[in-house]
Structure formats: C-alpha cells, structure tokens
Scaffold this motif. Structure first.
Motif, PDB file in Angstrom:
ATOM      1  N   MET A 159       0.842  -1.199   0.000  1.00 38.57           N
ATOM      2  CA  MET A 159       0.000   0.000   0.000  1.00 38.57           C
ATOM      3  C   MET A 159       0.877   1.250   0.000  1.00 38.57           C
ATOM      4  SD  MET A 159      -2.877   1.206   2.823  1.00 38.57           S
ATOM      5  CE  MET A 159      -3.988  -0.143   2.451  1.00 38.57           C
ATOM      6  N   THR A 160       0.591   2.169  -0.906  1.00 39.29           N
ATOM      7  CA  THR A 160       1.368   3.394  -0.969  1.00 39.29           C
ATOM      8  C   THR A 160       1.014   4.316   0.191  1.00 39.29           C
ATOM      9  OG1 THR A 160      -0.271   4.598  -2.285  1.00 39.29           O
ATOM     10  CG2 THR A 160       1.317   3.226  -3.491  1.00 39.29           C
ATOM     11  N   ASP A 161       1.838   5.369   0.381  1.00 39.37           N
ATOM     12  CA  ASP A 161       1.546   6.339   1.433  1.00 39.37           C
ATOM     13  C   ASP A 161       0.195   7.019   1.186  1.00 39.37           C
ATOM     14  OD1 ASP A 161       3.916   5.755   2.661  1.00 39.37           O
ATOM     15  OD2 ASP A 161       5.004   7.488   1.857  1.00 39.37           O
ATOM     16  N   VAL A 162      -0.097   7.315  -0.093  1.00 42.95           N
ATOM     17  CA  VAL A 162      -1.377   7.951  -0.417  1.00 42.95           C
ATOM     18  C   VAL A 162      -2.530   7.030  -0.075  1.00 42.95           C
ATOM     19  CG1 VAL A 162      -2.826   8.814  -2.305  1.00 42.95           C
ATOM     20  CG2 VAL A 162      -0.401   9.437  -2.194  1.00 42.95           C
ATOM     21  N   ASP A 163      -2.417   5.755  -0.472  1.00 40.80           N
ATOM     22  CA  ASP A 163      -3.490   4.811  -0.175  1.00 40.80           C
ATOM     23  C   ASP A 163      -3.666   4.631   1.326  1.00 40.80           C
ATOM     24  OD1 ASP A 163      -4.067   4.375  -2.844  1.00 40.80           O
ATOM     25  OD2 ASP A 163      -2.700   2.661  -3.008  1.00 40.80           O
ATOM     26  N   SER A 164      -2.561   4.611   2.062  1.00 35.53           N
ATOM     27  CA  SER A 164      -2.637   4.479   3.511  1.00 35.53           C
ATOM     28  C   SER A 164      -3.359   5.671   4.141  1.00 35.53           C
ATOM     29  CB  SER A 164      -1.230   4.337   4.093  1.00 35.53           C
ATOM     30  OG  SER A 164      -1.277   4.250   5.503  1.00 35.53           O
ATOM     31  N   HIS A 165      -3.023   6.866   3.656  1.00 32.85           N
ATOM     32  CA  HIS A 165      -3.696   8.069   4.150  1.00 32.85           C
ATOM     33  C   HIS A 165      -5.191   8.023   3.858  1.00 32.85           C
ATOM     34  CE1 HIS A 165      -5.113  12.178   4.355  1.00 32.85           C
ATOM     35  NE2 HIS A 165      -5.374  12.121   3.067  1.00 32.85           N
ATOM     36  N   LEU A 166      -5.560   7.635   2.640  1.00 36.44           N
ATOM     37  CA  LEU A 166      -6.973   7.571   2.272  1.00 36.44           C
ATOM     38  C   LEU A 166      -7.714   6.538   3.107  1.00 36.44           C
ATOM     39  CD1 LEU A 166      -6.631   7.803  -1.619  1.00 36.44           C
ATOM     40  CD2 LEU A 166      -7.435   9.592  -0.071  1.00 36.44           C
ATOM     41  N   SER A 167      -7.072   5.405   3.360  1.00 36.26           N
ATOM     42  CA  SER A 167      -7.693   4.368   4.178  1.00 36.26           C
ATOM     43  C   SER A 167      -7.929   4.851   5.603  1.00 36.26           C
ATOM     44  CB  SER A 167      -6.810   3.108   4.175  1.00 36.26           C
ATOM     45  OG  SER A 167      -7.367   2.107   5.005  1.00 36.26           O
ATOM     46  N   ARG A 168      -6.949   5.549   6.181  1.00 34.60           N
ATOM     47  CA  ARG A 168      -7.107   6.082   7.542  1.00 34.60           C
ATOM     48  C   ARG A 168      -8.227   7.112   7.598  1.00 34.60           C
ATOM     49  NH1 ARG A 168      -1.487   6.386   7.207  1.00 34.60           N
ATOM     50  NH2 ARG A 168      -1.589   8.669   6.967  1.00 34.60           N
ATOM     51  N   THR A 169      -8.292   7.965   6.577  1.00 38.90           N
ATOM     52  CA  THR A 169      -9.324   8.999   6.563  1.00 38.90           C
ATOM     53  C   THR A 169     -10.710   8.377   6.451  1.00 38.90           C
ATOM     54  OG1 THR A 169      -7.777  10.560   5.542  1.00 38.90           O
ATOM     55  CG2 THR A 169     -10.128  11.070   5.376  1.00 38.90           C
ATOM     56  N   ALA A 170     -10.866   7.419   5.539  1.00 36.23           N
ATOM     57  CA  ALA A 170     -12.162   6.765   5.374  1.00 36.23           C
ATOM     58  C   ALA A 170     -12.587   6.049   6.656  1.00 36.23           C
ATOM     59  CB  ALA A 170     -12.101   5.776   4.214  1.00 36.23           C
ATOM     60  N   THR A 171     -11.649   5.362   7.284  1.00 28.37           N
ATOM     61  CA  THR A 171     -11.966   4.641   8.521  1.00 28.37           C
ATOM     62  C   THR A 171     -12.377   5.605   9.626  1.00 28.37           C
ATOM     63  OG1 THR A 171     -10.464   2.826   7.971  1.00 28.37           O
ATOM     64  CG2 THR A 171     -11.042   3.106  10.295  1.00 28.37           C
ATOM     65  N   ALA A 172     -11.674   6.722   9.742  1.00 36.57           N
ATOM     66  CA  ALA A 172     -11.994   7.703  10.783  1.00 36.57           C
ATOM     67  C   ALA A 172     -13.395   8.262  10.594  1.00 36.57           C
ATOM     68  CB  ALA A 172     -10.962   8.833  10.770  1.00 36.57           C
ATOM     69  N   TYR A 173     -13.763   8.580   9.360  1.00 38.18           N
ATOM     70  CA  TYR A 173     -15.106   9.111   9.103  1.00 38.18           C
ATOM     71  C   TYR A 173     -16.172   8.018   9.244  1.00 38.18           C
ATOM     72  CZ  TYR A 173     -13.966  13.911   7.984  1.00 38.18           C
ATOM     73  OH  TYR A 173     -13.580  15.233   8.090  1.00 38.18           O
ATOM     74  N   ASP A 174     -15.854   6.793   8.866  1.00 41.83           N
ATOM     75  CA  ASP A 174     -16.797   5.698   9.093  1.00 41.83           C
ATOM     76  C   ASP A 174     -17.141   5.571  10.574  1.00 41.83           C
ATOM     77  OD1 ASP A 174     -17.053   4.934   6.449  1.00 41.83           O
ATOM     78  OD2 ASP A 174     -15.621   3.278   6.580  1.00 41.83           O
ATOM     79  N   GLN A 175     -16.132   5.656  11.410  1.00 45.17           N
ATOM     80  CA  GLN A 175     -16.334   5.454  12.845  1.00 45.17           C
ATOM     81  C   GLN A 175     -17.151   6.567  13.493  1.00 45.17           C
ATOM     82  OE1 GLN A 175     -12.259   5.044  14.129  1.00 45.17           O
ATOM     83  NE2 GLN A 175     -12.209   2.834  13.713  1.00 45.17           N
ATOM     84  N   LEU A 176     -17.076   7.768  12.924  1.00 38.19           N
ATOM     85  CA  LEU A 176     -17.778   8.923  13.508  1.00 38.19           C
ATOM     86  C   LEU A 176     -18.925   9.404  12.622  1.00 38.19           C
ATOM     87  CD1 LEU A 176     -14.708  10.953  14.821  1.00 38.19           C
ATOM     88  CD2 LEU A 176     -16.378   9.709  16.190  1.00 38.19           C
ATOM     89  N   ALA A 177     -19.367   8.566  11.697  1.00 37.94           N
ATOM     90  CA  ALA A 177     -20.339   9.013  10.696  1.00 37.94           C
ATOM     91  C   ALA A 177     -21.643   9.500  11.316  1.00 37.94           C
ATOM     92  CB  ALA A 177     -20.622   7.882   9.703  1.00 37.94           C
ATOM     93  N   VAL A 178     -22.175   8.781  12.289  1.00 39.31           N
ATOM     94  CA  VAL A 178     -23.473   9.162  12.859  1.00 39.31           C
ATOM     95  C   VAL A 178     -23.398  10.478  13.621  1.00 39.31           C
ATOM     96  CG1 VAL A 178     -25.285   8.490  14.481  1.00 39.31           C
ATOM     97  CG2 VAL A 178     -24.360   6.806  12.869  1.00 39.31           C
ATOM     98  N   PRO A 179     -22.470  10.637  14.592  1.00 35.78           N
ATOM     99  CA  PRO A 179     -22.407  11.943  15.269  1.00 35.78           C
ATOM    100  C   PRO A 179     -21.998  13.081  14.341  1.00 35.78           C
ATOM    101  CG  PRO A 179     -20.612  10.522  15.997  1.00 35.78           C
ATOM    102  CD  PRO A 179     -21.560   9.671  15.223  1.00 35.78           C
ATOM    103  N   TYR A 180     -21.148  12.800  13.353  1.00 37.86           N
ATOM    104  CA  TYR A 180     -20.755  13.845  12.410  1.00 37.86           C
ATOM    105  C   TYR A 180     -21.966  14.307  11.603  1.00 37.86           C
ATOM    106  CZ  TYR A 180     -18.199  16.425   8.850  1.00 37.86           C
ATOM    107  OH  TYR A 180     -17.748  17.413   8.020  1.00 37.86           O
ATOM    108  N   ALA A 181     -22.787  13.373  11.156  1.00 44.63           N
ATOM    109  CA  ALA A 181     -23.973  13.737  10.387  1.00 44.63           C
ATOM    110  C   ALA A 181     -24.916  14.597  11.212  1.00 44.63           C
ATOM    111  CB  ALA A 181     -24.693  12.476   9.907  1.00 44.63           C
ATOM    112  N   GLU A 182     -25.049  14.299  12.481  1.00 42.40           N
ATOM    113  CA  GLU A 182     -25.899  15.097  13.362  1.00 42.40           C
ATOM    114  C   GLU A 182     -25.318  16.505  13.519  1.00 42.40           C
ATOM    115  OE1 GLU A 182     -29.040  16.170  15.675  1.00 42.40           O
ATOM    116  OE2 GLU A 182     -28.792  14.306  14.542  1.00 42.40           O
ATOM    117  N   PHE A 183     -24.011  16.584  13.687  1.00 42.41           N
ATOM    118  CA  PHE A 183     -23.334  17.874  13.828  1.00 42.41           C
ATOM    119  C   PHE A 183     -23.488  18.719  12.565  1.00 42.41           C
ATOM    120  CE2 PHE A 183     -19.340  19.953  12.486  1.00 42.41           C
ATOM    121  CZ  PHE A 183     -19.291  20.994  13.393  1.00 42.41           C
ATOM    122  N   ALA A 184     -23.385  18.085  11.401  1.00 40.72           N
ATOM    123  CA  ALA A 184     -23.366  18.820  10.132  1.00 40.72           C
ATOM    124  C   ALA A 184     -24.746  19.187   9.620  1.00 40.72           C
ATOM    125  CB  ALA A 184     -22.645  17.982   9.069  1.00 40.72           C
ATOM    126  N   ARG A 185     -25.783  18.602  10.179  1.00 42.58           N
ATOM    127  CA  ARG A 185     -27.129  18.712   9.605  1.00 42.58           C
ATOM    128  C   ARG A 185     -27.556  20.155   9.367  1.00 42.58           C
ATOM    129  NH1 ARG A 185     -31.290  15.556  12.948  1.00 42.58           N
ATOM    130  NH2 ARG A 185     -30.098  13.849  12.020  1.00 42.58           N
TER     131      ARG A 185
END
Length: 216
Positions: A1-27
C-alpha cells in the motif's frame, strides 16, 4: 500500500467510525452562516448562467450540502470516500445520487461536469498531495466550469497541521492555495475569508475559480 493509499484508508476509517455523530453535527451547519451561504449561492448562479450542466460535490459526507445545492437549482450529485457517509446520505436523500469514490481518482470522464464543490474536503490531504487533487478536479471539469473550495485559512502562517475532530487536517494560506489553483489551470473569480464564528476555532477561506481554456 502506498503512502497515499494508507492516508486515504485512515481517513475513510476515521469518518466511518464517527459518521453518525458527524452527520448530526453537520445537519444544520449552514443555518447560522450567511456568508458561506452567499458564496454557495454565487457559485450556483455562475454555473446556472454560464456553464449549465451536472455538478459534483466532492467529499459530500452525509449529503446535507449536496441537498442545499439542489435547492439552489443545480443538477448535483455527491462523492465521498467513506462508505458509512454514503449510506447515511443515500438514506437521508434517496432522490439524490451519491457515489463512493476518492477525489484523487474520480470515476468521471474528462470534462464531464460543469461545476465542482470541494467544501472542506481537501483539508485532510497532505500538502504535497494537493496539486494532484487539483489536477484531477481540472481533468473532470469542463472548460469554463467553476470550482468552489472551502478550507481553513492559516491567518498568515505557512500550511499548518491541526487536530481536527476526525483526523489530522491542514490550514492553508489563501494566497498559496490560489497559486496552486493557478498552476493547475484555473482562473480566480473571487475569494471570501471570514473570521471564526461561535464555536469555531479558525478563520475560514473560500476560493471560487473557473477552468480556463488551454490551461493545465
């Protein structure tokens, strides 16, 4: 996995984990932000009157801004890296299109959209990766089409990392980001910066640019 792919994977995972409270915050995030709404309205008017066609919101998250852009009269769809965010957006706005994808490798044809909104979605990209993102935006944007970037402004400091509530993000000097856009073949239409509002830590920046013919 390249550095770019690793960064994208970490970002996606972080947003997946906080998706519900983030959606409430952003509404209702735009409700108390008249200047931000004005910039979005200006973008929408320019697209409708000068380069009508499909618009994509890149990094659409839970979809509330995509829905707002539709209310402004745009034929719009959203793209996001997080499967959980795409699921929330699709359930909240079932009559809108939301695609899973990465901003650095968009599954869109060259020149296929008339407008792009990247609303605080390049903030997590490592600074050295941002020119590549802008090049990809330029690839899919039709000549004469408009791009609107929202970002955290660095208030005269160099590009600066900070502890975003989801994953590390970066604040940009508005002039430096404008220069990168120019190098990527965009012409500046206008810019707006504003001071942080209640509950916000940093100054906000917005750059509205147009895809120039024969550039990039």
């Amino acid at each position: 996995m390249t550095d770019v792919d690793s960064h994208l994977s970490r970002t996606a995972t972080a947003y997946d984990q906080l998706a519900v409270p983030y959606a409430e915050f952003a509404r209702d995030a735009l409700a108390g932000l008249p200047l931000d709404r004005a910039v979005l309205a200006a973008f929408a008017e320019l697209v409708r009157t000068t380069s009508p066609g499909p618009v994509v919101e890149l990094g659409c998250g839970p979809g509330q801004l995509t829905a707002h852009l539709r209310e402004l009269g745009l034929d719009v769809f959203g793209v996001d890296l997080s499967p959980a965010m795409i699921d929330i957006a699709s359930r909240a706005y079932p009559d809108l299109r939301f695609d899973l994808g990465s901003m650095d490798r968009l599954d869109l044809a060259d020149g296929s959209v008339s407008g792009i909104v990247s609303w605080y979605s390049i903030i997590h990209a490592p600074p050295e990766s941002v020119p590549g993102y802008l090049a990809e935006f330029g690839r899919v944007l039709a000549t004469g089409g408009h791009l609107l970037l929202g970002f955290f402004e660095s208030e005269g400091d160099p590009v600066t990392a900070f502890d975003h509530r989801v994953v590390t993000a970066y604040r940009w000097p508005v002039d430096e980001l404008a220069e990168l856009l120019d190098r990527a073949g965009f012409l500046e239409v206008g810019r707006m910066t504003r001071e942080p509002g209640e509950g916000e830590r940093f100054r906000r920046g917005h750059l509205l640019v147009r895809r120039a013919a024969g550039r990039g």
